[in-house]
Design a protein around this motif. Structure first.
Motif, PDB file in Angstrom:
ATOM      1  N   SER A 196      29.475  48.131  40.019  1.00 45.23           N
ATOM      2  CA  SER A 196      29.957  47.487  41.305  1.00 45.23           C
ATOM      3  C   SER A 196      30.979  48.427  41.611  1.00 45.23           C
ATOM      4  CB  SER A 196      29.323  45.919  41.808  1.00 45.23           C
ATOM      5  OG  SER A 196      30.236  46.075  43.182  1.00 45.23           O
ATOM      6  N   SER A 197      31.407  48.142  43.429  1.00 47.85           N
ATOM      7  CA  SER A 197      32.905  48.742  43.359  1.00 47.85           C
ATOM      8  C   SER A 197      32.892  47.750  44.473  1.00 47.85           C
ATOM      9  CB  SER A 197      32.744  50.399  43.918  1.00 47.85           C
ATOM     10  OG  SER A 197      32.321  50.719  44.510  1.00 47.85           O
ATOM     11  N   ASP A 198      32.015  46.369  44.930  1.00 49.16           N
ATOM     12  CA  ASP A 198      32.762  45.955  46.059  1.00 49.16           C
ATOM     13  C   ASP A 198      34.185  45.313  46.167  1.00 49.16           C
ATOM     14  OD1 ASP A 198      29.980  45.974  47.149  1.00 49.16           O
ATOM     15  OD2 ASP A 198      29.338  44.363  46.503  1.00 49.16           O
ATOM     16  N   ILE A 199      34.574  45.408  44.951  1.00 50.38           N
ATOM     17  CA  ILE A 199      36.269  44.460  44.590  1.00 50.38           C
ATOM     18  C   ILE A 199      36.878  45.542  44.947  1.00 50.38           C
ATOM     19  CG2 ILE A 199      37.211  42.855  43.854  1.00 50.38           C
ATOM     20  CD1 ILE A 199      35.306  41.700  42.429  1.00 50.38           C
ATOM     21  N   GLU A 200      37.782  46.076  46.474  1.00 49.50           N
ATOM     22  CA  GLU A 200      38.358  46.750  46.207  1.00 49.50           C
ATOM     23  C   GLU A 200      38.020  48.714  46.130  1.00 49.50           C
ATOM     24  OE1 GLU A 200      42.490  45.673  45.019  1.00 49.50           O
ATOM     25  OE2 GLU A 200      42.554  44.137  46.749  1.00 49.50           O
ATOM     26  N   ARG A 201      36.962  48.990  45.809  1.00 48.36           N
ATOM     27  CA  ARG A 201      36.209  50.007  45.845  1.00 48.36           C
ATOM     28  C   ARG A 201      36.557  50.536  43.462  1.00 48.36           C
ATOM     29  NH1 ARG A 201      34.179  53.489  48.118  1.00 48.36           N
ATOM     30  NH2 ARG A 201      35.181  55.618  47.218  1.00 48.36           N
ATOM     31  N   GLU A 202      36.874  49.521  42.962  1.00 48.63           N
ATOM     32  CA  GLU A 202      37.452  49.551  41.667  1.00 48.63           C
ATOM     33  C   GLU A 202      35.653  49.538  41.191  1.00 48.63           C
ATOM     34  OE1 GLU A 202      41.025  47.734  40.492  1.00 48.63           O
ATOM     35  OE2 GLU A 202      39.986  47.552  38.306  1.00 48.63           O
ATOM     36  N   VAL A 203      35.514  50.622  40.345  1.00 54.27           N
ATOM     37  CA  VAL A 203      34.889  50.278  39.692  1.00 54.27           C
ATOM     38  C   VAL A 203      34.394  49.630  38.651  1.00 54.27           C
ATOM     39  CG1 VAL A 203      33.080  51.259  38.645  1.00 54.27           C
ATOM     40  CG2 VAL A 203      33.171  52.246  40.463  1.00 54.27           C
ATOM     41  N   THR A 204      33.761  48.398  38.484  1.00 51.16           N
ATOM     42  CA  THR A 204      33.406  47.452  37.302  1.00 51.16           C
ATOM     43  C   THR A 204      31.777  48.317  36.676  1.00 51.16           C
ATOM     44  OG1 THR A 204      33.433  45.325  38.556  1.00 51.16           O
ATOM     45  CG2 THR A 204      35.628  45.875  38.141  1.00 51.16           C
ATOM     46  N   VAL A 205      31.596  47.463  35.552  1.00 53.67           N
ATOM     47  CA  VAL A 205      30.872  48.061  35.395  1.00 53.67           C
ATOM     48  C   VAL A 205      30.100  46.393  34.300  1.00 53.67           C
ATOM     49  CG1 VAL A 205      29.459  48.891  32.775  1.00 53.67           C
ATOM     50  CG2 VAL A 205      31.172  50.404  34.155  1.00 53.67           C
TER      51      VAL A 205
ATOM     52  N   LYS C 160      40.729  41.671  49.819  1.00 52.03           N
ATOM     53  CA  LYS C 160      41.819  42.038  48.898  1.00 52.03           C
ATOM     54  C   LYS C 160      41.355  41.655  48.131  1.00 52.03           C
ATOM     55  CE  LYS C 160      45.586  44.004  48.899  1.00 52.03           C
ATOM     56  NZ  LYS C 160      46.134  45.757  48.833  1.00 52.03           N
ATOM     57  N   LYS C 161      41.369  41.640  46.436  1.00 52.77           N
ATOM     58  CA  LYS C 161      41.087  41.107  45.194  1.00 52.77           C
ATOM     59  C   LYS C 161      41.946  39.763  45.056  1.00 52.77           C
ATOM     60  CE  LYS C 161      43.981  43.068  41.953  1.00 52.77           C
ATOM     61  NZ  LYS C 161      45.254  44.012  42.993  1.00 52.77           N
ATOM     62  N   GLU C 162      42.735  39.388  46.532  1.00 53.51           N
ATOM     63  CA  GLU C 162      43.591  38.111  45.786  1.00 53.51           C
ATOM     64  C   GLU C 162      42.732  37.634  47.298  1.00 53.51           C
ATOM     65  OE1 GLU C 162      44.823  41.326  46.577  1.00 53.51           O
ATOM     66  OE2 GLU C 162      46.607  40.833  44.347  1.00 53.51           O
ATOM     67  N   GLN C 163      42.313  37.817  48.020  1.00 55.11           N
ATOM     68  CA  GLN C 163      41.184  36.669  48.863  1.00 55.11           C
ATOM     69  C   GLN C 163      40.165  36.195  47.938  1.00 55.11           C
ATOM     70  OE1 GLN C 163      42.028  39.887  51.865  1.00 55.11           O
ATOM     71  NE2 GLN C 163      42.001  38.202  53.677  1.00 55.11           N
ATOM     72  N   ILE C 164      38.829  37.433  47.545  1.00 54.35           N
ATOM     73  CA  ILE C 164      38.630  37.240  47.155  1.00 54.35           C
ATOM     74  C   ILE C 164      39.109  36.216  45.560  1.00 54.35           C
ATOM     75  CG2 ILE C 164      36.275  37.924  45.490  1.00 54.35           C
ATOM     76  CD1 ILE C 164      36.592  40.631  47.249  1.00 54.35           C
ATOM     77  N   GLU C 166      40.798  33.499  44.873  1.00 57.48           N
ATOM     78  CA  GLU C 166      40.680  32.547  46.020  1.00 57.48           C
ATOM     79  C   GLU C 166      39.434  31.739  46.604  1.00 57.48           C
ATOM     80  OE1 GLU C 166      44.131  32.922  49.354  1.00 57.48           O
ATOM     81  OE2 GLU C 166      42.867  31.269  50.087  1.00 57.48           O
ATOM     82  N   THR C 167      38.555  32.488  46.694  1.00 57.09           N
ATOM     83  CA  THR C 167      37.134  32.680  47.658  1.00 57.09           C
ATOM     84  C   THR C 167      36.502  31.768  46.147  1.00 57.09           C
ATOM     85  OG1 THR C 167      37.362  33.619  49.169  1.00 57.09           O
ATOM     86  CG2 THR C 167      35.446  33.232  48.398  1.00 57.09           C
ATOM     87  N   PHE C 168      36.976  32.472  45.226  1.00 59.40           N
ATOM     88  CA  PHE C 168      36.148  32.238  43.892  1.00 59.40           C
ATOM     89  C   PHE C 168      36.744  30.486  43.412  1.00 59.40           C
ATOM     90  CE2 PHE C 168      33.736  35.801  41.917  1.00 59.40           C
ATOM     91  CZ  PHE C 168      33.680  36.192  43.006  1.00 59.40           C
ATOM     92  N   ARG C 169      38.395  30.799  43.941  1.00 58.18           N
ATOM     93  CA  ARG C 169      38.535  29.406  43.016  1.00 58.18           C
ATOM     94  C   ARG C 169      38.257  28.076  43.988  1.00 58.18           C
ATOM     95  NH1 ARG C 169      41.908  30.799  39.364  1.00 58.18           N
ATOM     96  NH2 ARG C 169      43.292  32.655  39.954  1.00 58.18           N
ATOM     97  N   ASP C 170      37.732  28.326  45.072  1.00 64.07           N
ATOM     98  CA  ASP C 170      37.987  27.188  46.208  1.00 64.07           C
ATOM     99  C   ASP C 170      35.951  27.129  46.067  1.00 64.07           C
ATOM    100  OD1 ASP C 170      40.435  27.268  47.175  1.00 64.07           O
ATOM    101  OD2 ASP C 170      39.597  28.562  49.205  1.00 64.07           O
ATOM    102  N   HIS C 171      35.573  28.273  45.450  1.00 70.03           N
ATOM    103  CA  HIS C 171      34.283  27.505  45.382  1.00 70.03           C
ATOM    104  C   HIS C 171      33.087  27.232  44.558  1.00 70.03           C
ATOM    105  CE1 HIS C 171      34.013  29.138  49.784  1.00 70.03           C
ATOM    106  NE2 HIS C 171      33.266  28.432  49.508  1.00 70.03           N
ATOM    107  N   HIS C 172      33.899  27.540  42.677  1.00 67.87           N
ATOM    108  CA  HIS C 172      33.603  27.983  41.626  1.00 67.87           C
ATOM    109  C   HIS C 172      34.349  26.255  40.961  1.00 67.87           C
ATOM    110  CE1 HIS C 172      32.562  32.144  42.285  1.00 67.87           C
ATOM    111  NE2 HIS C 172      31.508  31.886  42.752  1.00 67.87           N
ATOM    112  N   THR C 173      34.130  25.721  41.377  1.00 68.62           N
ATOM    113  CA  THR C 173      34.984  23.861  41.187  1.00 68.62           C
ATOM    114  C   THR C 173      35.053  23.903  39.467  1.00 68.62           C
ATOM    115  OG1 THR C 173      33.619  22.983  42.638  1.00 68.62           O
ATOM    116  CG2 THR C 173      35.683  23.100  43.452  1.00 68.62           C
ATOM    117  N   THR C 174      33.511  23.843  39.280  1.00 71.02           N
ATOM    118  CA  THR C 174      33.666  23.300  38.269  1.00 71.02           C
ATOM    119  C   THR C 174      34.393  24.193  36.848  1.00 71.02           C
ATOM    120  OG1 THR C 174      31.668  24.440  37.497  1.00 71.02           O
ATOM    121  CG2 THR C 174      31.242  22.456  38.377  1.00 71.02           C
ATOM    122  N   LEU C 175      34.736  25.329  37.302  1.00 71.29           N
ATOM    123  CA  LEU C 175      35.731  26.108  36.659  1.00 71.29           C
ATOM    124  C   LEU C 175      37.133  25.773  36.715  1.00 71.29           C
ATOM    125  CD1 LEU C 175      33.956  29.227  36.964  1.00 71.29           C
ATOM    126  CD2 LEU C 175      33.328  27.652  35.139  1.00 71.29           C
ATOM    127  N   ASP C 176      38.212  26.563  35.429  1.00 65.05           N
ATOM    128  CA  ASP C 176      39.136  26.016  34.993  1.00 65.05           C
ATOM    129  C   ASP C 176      39.868  26.192  36.092  1.00 65.05           C
ATOM    130  OD1 ASP C 176      41.690  25.605  34.517  1.00 65.05           O
ATOM    131  OD2 ASP C 176      41.575  27.091  32.461  1.00 65.05           O
TER     132      ASP C 176
END
Lengths: 230, 269, 485
Positions: A196-205, C160-164, C166-176
């Motif tokens: 996927s490259s859905d996060i910031e277009r960085e390819v992760t396998v 941006k990855k930082e926004q994502i 944050e979203t994961f921390r908000d929703h995946h609350t059972t994780l550390d």
């Protein structure tokens, strides 16, 4: 009036075609083949291209001279990569030829999977030189899930099953123009591990499907440069 | 898209109607003179019908087909008698060449005539190189330039290699290509007035790239793009100047760059 | 997640332009796709021929659409599937809900599908008590955030990855809460684990289809992640939702189109997974869905088939026009308000939602033509936007001020003598404003121009007048003699 009647009625009005107009004459393009040049070549050329293209899309390739050596090669590769030595194998008779069940350092079981297997070993219909893809199908001995759920998918490709283009691969499952249930439920062309490259277009396998796609290429072929075998 | 083949037996001295375009007429007559000079150098007799106005594109692109068609008919009346119609603009030439036939396809009196005008209408540079086979540029410009591919010329008429081919012949000229020469500058006719912020961002990107080349001058084949780019360069206080291709190619008599005056310029004028 | 049409493209655009994160993401998208496209098309000399082939395939199919849909339906039915024809969004939503209810479904896994966005399917199913989980990584992120896709194939390109994280921390609350989520790899792993549970638990899987093959009754689904495959094979019931224009006649036709699809969409030779599926699980198969349903949706397509807009039905939803559009690059997909941003949205949204609601979109283009240049299906997108502008002009949807200005200008342009007089006056005025400086900072009635740039002052005198002075006698048009003035 059903929605079906509505839709077909509107289409016929828009196209000015009467109901029951029957099949149109075959379009001109249908008889003109347009296969890219890279999908053509001698068996040796196609094999080389298949290896090159597959490598580009992060597929690892191992070569064995004969089918009997596949199990040993897989055991060695799994060990070298630090991967589990237990694998689920497609429950298909074709898999008997590969020496999988008695290879030292490899434990196998023949089954479908619900996701608890980390490594799968499957047969393939073809290797496709055009893009380095493999073709797999669903059938009684080839469950679909083995290609997707395990983290590591090991696919066995025979050198003499390497074809040039997509059409050539399809000819191996559809030589008589099969349709509907005469076709396997699924025919899939796989080109590398899941990504996927859905996060910031960085390819992760390794997103939902396998993180690794490893091909064991069986056999060799005459006709390489300087008379070498490929 | 490349230029179509020239007629089998081209007239020895073709009579060319110069469609100056409304922007050249109003803002930069020197481009009109440069175009005429180039056409004459290429062995043409140049005519400038006085009643010419605009190609009608502003109306056509605003959905006002009735007015666009009226203006198109006017242009056809005025220009159809020439061997060729040439415009120093890919956008306006594209309007005549690609869009007049569509615009007038339902007009029994004009459909055929629109097609005939379309077939003999050319953008200046392509006309010189591809129709006249003329590349004997006698010009000197000992400086670095960069070139912006104006969209309509590039995508409707295939103007791409021809201007570069001619620039190569200019003595002393060094062409420094933009990273993305074929990306729109944000002009787009009335687009730039209707969506000034979006257009502004687009021209800002273009100016960034122009400045990054370090070239002293940016060239293009469409005055609309050039006014947009020159206007942004000026707003940002950049030293780069903007000129139409024809000005450089036509030879010695070169005035101040777009938006510069002899006083404000201090440069090549 | 129902989409909302905003009437105010300019306002949406202004918000997007102020978002620096979005701006850097868009700049990267456009730079990357530009480069990738040039490399990938350069490697395939047949690319342009394949585009022509793809156009021919779709044109032929659309011209005989009733035949190919009936053929497709018959073959799906023979293969044990069920075809449900639906006129509109409402019909499709109800049909899908009914299938879910008939199979006592609780959890629905979903593959990425633009047509499901069109009919706002998720909201509807959730409102009726189902748990719906988007499985495409980008769509999953958007679902958690309550957002809609901003690009056809890269739905979360605006984040941006930082926004994502944050979203994961908000929703995946059972994780550390202190787990590292610094790089895309971390988040991909987390989503893999979360979604794997859902894949295995889902009762129904809903996917779109990139193509429907008439002669075999197969659907084609392409993904890179493999989520489309897991969605269509693990649940008991597989529902495919596809609009009627997705059908192609033969397997060979689908293969030709596949050769341009990924190259245009992501700059890949082909996506990782290209699956042709035909009907439900066979009696001896070890896995696969027990039921296979196909929703054939019109939702405005037949109207497009009628007239000037038929070409847009060739669209294969690759997003190339978005990635290549400089206006999209300046404002992103959400500024367009509808399901589809960019040039394809400027053409489709008026068709789907009505030109009165979507009006400004077809106008928000500089007509640079890059969309048409990259569209693998050679859809004349600027030409179709212009068609909408024709309609908007006739229906007086454009701004009154702009209409008046245009009318005045056209009135003058149709009277060359008067036009010339006006030109002289205008020039004199500009000269007065411009003075001896070469540029004008502010010009009456030209506020739009001077927002971002100065107006170069005219050189002085019109070309026609000056030429006439220098070349008396050469100015006559040689045919009518009507030269004005």
């Amino acid at each position: 009036m059903t929605a079906r009647d509505d839709i077909l009625g509107r289409i016929r009005t828009a196209l000015n075609r009467p109901e029951g107009a029957g099949p149109p004459p075959a379009p001109e393009y249908a008889n003109q083949s347009l296969i890219p040049a890279r999908a053509q070549g001698t068996p040796a050329e196609l094999t080389e291209r298949f290896i090159a293209m597959a490598t580009e899309v992060d597929i690892s390739i191992d070569r064995v001279a004969g089918a009997g050596g596949v199990g040993t090669a897989i055991a060695a590769w799994l060990s070298a990569e630090g991967l589990p030595d237990r694998a689920v194998v497609s429950p298909h008779p074709v898999m008997d030829a590969y020496g999988l069940d008695d290879a030292p350092g490899l434990t196998t079981h023949r089954d479908t999977t619900r996701g608890d297997d980390l490594v799968s070993i499957t047969p393939t219909i073809a290797g496709i030189a055009e893009t380095g893809s493999i073709m797999v199908t669903t059938g009684p001995g080839t469950p679909y899930t083995l290609n997707f759920l395990p983290e590591t998918h090991i696919a066995i490709v025979h050198v003499d099953h390497i074809v040039g283009g997509y059409e050539d691969a399809w000819a191996r499952v559809r030589s008589n123009g099969e349709i509907g249930t005469a076709l396997p439920r699924t025919v899939t062309m796989i080109t590398g591990p899941s990504r996927s490259s859905d996060i910031e277009r960085e390819v992760t396998v390794g997103v939902h499907g396998p993180k690794r796609l490893h091909i064991v290429l069986v056999g060799d072929i005459e006709g390489g440069a300087d008379g070498k075998k490929i | 898209m490349t230029a179509a083949a020239p007629p089998v037996t081209p007239p020895v001295t073709p009579r060319v109607g110069l469609f100056a375009t409304c922007l050249v007429d109003l803002y930069r007559p020197s481009v009109g003179f440069a175009a005429a000079s180039l056409l004459e150098q290429a062995g043409c007799e140049v005519f400038v019908p006085r009643a010419q106005v605009c190609c009608g594109q502003p109306a056509y692109n605003a959905g006002d087909r009735a007015n666009a068609a009226a203006i198109a008919r006017q242009t056809i009346n005025l220009f159809e008698g020439f061997d060729y119609i040439v415009a120093p603009s890919g956008s306006c030439a594209g309007m005549l060449r690609r869009h007049y036939p569509d615009l007038l396809s339902d007009d029994p009196q004009y459909a055929t005539r629109a097609q005939s005008v379309a077939d003999k209408t050319w953008e200046l540079i392509v006309f010189l190189t591809d129709v006249r086979g003329w590349t004997d540029i006698d010009a000197s410009w000992p400086a670095s330039v960069t070139y912006h591919d104006a969209c309509s010329g590039l995508r409707e008429l295939g103007v791409k290699n021809q201007p570069r081919q001619l620039l190569e012949k200019v003595e002393g000229l060094e062409l420094r290509e933009l990273e993305a020469a074929d990306v729109c500058c944000g002009f787009g006719g009335t687009f730039c007035i209707k969506y000034p912020e979006v257009s502004g961002a687009m021209v800002d990107n273009k100016v960034d790239e122009i400045v990054a080349t370090g070239a002293a001058t940016v060239l293009s084949g469409d005055l609309g793009c050039l006014m947009n780019i020159a206007g942004r360069l000026s707003r940002r206080g950049e030293a780069v100047e903007a000129r139409h291709m024809a000005e450089i190619l036509a030879g010695p008599a070169i005035g101040p760059a777009i938006g510069r005056t002899a006083d404000s310029d201090g440069g090549k004028a | 997640m129902a989409h909302q049409i905003s009437l105010d493209f300019s306002k949406n655009a202004a918000r997007a332009q102020a978002d620096t994160d979005l701006q850097s993401a868009l700049a990267k998208l456009q730079r990357d796709t530009r480069l990738a496209r040039s490399i990938i098309t350069g490697r395939l000399p047949e690319f342009e021929d394949l585009r022509d082939r793809a156009v021919a395939i779709k044109d032929h199919t659309l011209a005989n659409l009733d035949h190919y849909l009936e053929t497709f339906e018959a073959n799906v039915t023979d293969a044990g599937g069920h075809v449900h024809w639906c006129n509109d969004a409402g019909g499709a939503r109800e049909t899908i809900l009914q299938i879910c209810r008939d199979s006592d479904a609780k959890i629905v896994g979903k593959g990425k599908s633009m047509v499901s966005e069109e009919i706002a399917l998720n909201d509807y199913l959730i409102a009726h008590g189902l748990e719906v989980v988007e499985t495409d990584l980008g769509e999953y992120i958007l679902q958690l955030r309550g957002e809609t896709p901003s690009h056809v194939v890269m739905p979360a390109i605006h984040l941006k990855k930082e926004q994502i994280a944050e979203t994961f921390r908000d929703h995946h609350t059972t994780l550390d809460p202190d787990r590292p989520l610094d790089v895309p790899r971390d988040m991909t792993e987390e989503a893999r684990a979360k979604l794997r549970e859902k894949f295995l638990a889902a009762d129904v899987g809903i996917t779109g289809a990139n193509m429907l093959i008439a002669e075999t009754g197969s659907i084609v689904v392409v993904t890179n992640e493999g989520n489309g495959d897991l969605t269509q094979t693990l649940p008991r019931v597989h529902i495919v939702i596809a609009a009627i224009e997705k059908v192609v006649p033969r397997v060979e036709d689908a293969l030709s189109i596949l050769r341009i699809l990924a190259r245009s969409a992501t700059g890949q030779e082909i996506t990782c997974y290209t699956t042709f599926a035909t009907g439900p699980k066979r009696p001896d198969d070890l896995d696969g869905p027990e039921e296979f349903h196909l929703i054939l949706l019109d939702n405005g397509r037949t109207k497009l088939l009628e007239g000037a807009f038929r070409d847009v039905l060739r669209c294969i939803r690759c997003g190339a026009c978005q990635s290549a559009c400089p206006v999209y690059g300046a404002v992103g997909g959400h500024a367009y308000g509808g399901v589809y941003g960019g040039p394809i949205g400027a053409v489709l949204t008026p068709a789907l939602d009505g030109i009165d609601k979507a009006w400004p979109l077809p106008e928000a283009s500089s007509f640079c033509g890059n969309c048409e240049a990259v569209c693998p299906m050679r859809i004349p997108l600027p030409g179709l936007m212009r068609r909408w502008r024709d309609i908007a002009h006739n229906e007086k949807l454009n701004k009154a001020g702009a209409r008046r200005g245009l009318a005045l200008w056209a009135w003058a342009a149709r009277r060359p003598a008067l036009y010339r007089l006006g030109a002289r006056i205008a020039l004199r005025l500009l000269k007065t404003f411009g003075g001896r400086r070469g540029y004008l900072r502010r010009v009456p009635l030209a506020g739009g121009w001077t927002t971002a740039r100065d107006l170069p002052a005219p050189e002085g005198g019109t070309f026609i007048d000056l030429w006439q002075k220098e070349n008396l006698g050469k100015t006559q048009g040689n045919t009518t003699g009507k030269t004005g003035s």
